[in-house]
Design a protein around this motif. Structure first.
Motif, PDB file in Angstrom:
ATOM      1  N   GLN A  31       0.786  -1.264   0.105  1.00 15.19           N
ATOM      2  CA  GLN A  31      -0.219   0.016   0.239  1.00 15.19           C
ATOM      3  C   GLN A  31       0.940   1.230   0.032  1.00 15.19           C
ATOM      4  O   GLN A  31       1.893   1.090   0.490  1.00 15.19           O
ATOM      5  CB  GLN A  31      -1.032   0.049   1.318  1.00 15.19           C
ATOM      6  N   VAL A  77      -3.353   3.018  -0.151  1.00 13.94           N
ATOM      7  CA  VAL A  77      -4.054   2.514  -1.181  1.00 13.94           C
ATOM      8  C   VAL A  77      -3.303   1.352  -1.780  1.00 13.94           C
ATOM      9  O   VAL A  77      -2.250   1.730  -1.991  1.00 13.94           O
ATOM     10  CB  VAL A  77      -4.166   3.678  -2.172  1.00 13.94           C
ATOM     11  N   TYR A  83      -5.649   4.036 -10.987  1.00 16.73           N
ATOM     12  CA  TYR A  83      -7.021   4.533 -10.279  1.00 16.73           C
ATOM     13  C   TYR A  83      -7.252   5.861 -10.963  1.00 16.73           C
ATOM     14  O   TYR A  83      -6.388   6.391 -11.650  1.00 16.73           O
ATOM     15  CB  TYR A  83      -6.761   4.863  -8.940  1.00 16.73           C
TER      16      TYR A  83
END
Length: 124
Positions: A31, A77, A83
């Protein structure tokens, strides 16, 4: 004197391979944070703006609200995905309209320029 028994670690040993932490049950997802700022053309922060983040496969969706100075953050994230980050505030337009990011490491400079809808001349 009696024997002291150490509690066992029911999760197993945590290790690392090529920077990826893992447990015996399998790899953990790496992440990294995504953050940026929304400001007018003259660098005044655009607060109270909703910023949406969505993975290309639509399995991850997050939203954040900008601070009074226009800053936003998405923490932890999952990496290795694409994204789309899109700001939205009634009465405002943004340039770019959205940013598509191949997310592999922390980024802190995803910046947008915001303008009141009637003031489009300031958006470049």
């Amino acid at each position: 004197s009696g024997n002291v028994t150490q509690p066992s670690n029911t999760l197993g040993t945590i290790g690392a391979i090529n920077g990826m932490a893992y447990l015996p049950s399998g790899p953990l997802v790496a992440q990294a944070d995504i953050s940026g700022r929304i400001a007018t053309a003259d660098s005044v922060g655009v607060g109270n703006t909703v910023v949406y983040l969505e993975s290309s496969d639509q399995t991850i969706r997050m939203s954040a609200i900008t601070s009074p100075f226009g800053y936003f953050s998405f923490l932890s994230v999952p990496t290795g995905r694409n994204y789309t980050i899109t700001p939205s505030r009634k009465g405002f337009t943004f340039a770019p309209t959205s940013i598509v990011r191949d997310h592999n490491e922390e980024v802190n400079n995803l910046d947008f320029v915001g303008a009141r809808a009637g003031d489009l001349g300031n958006v470049k």
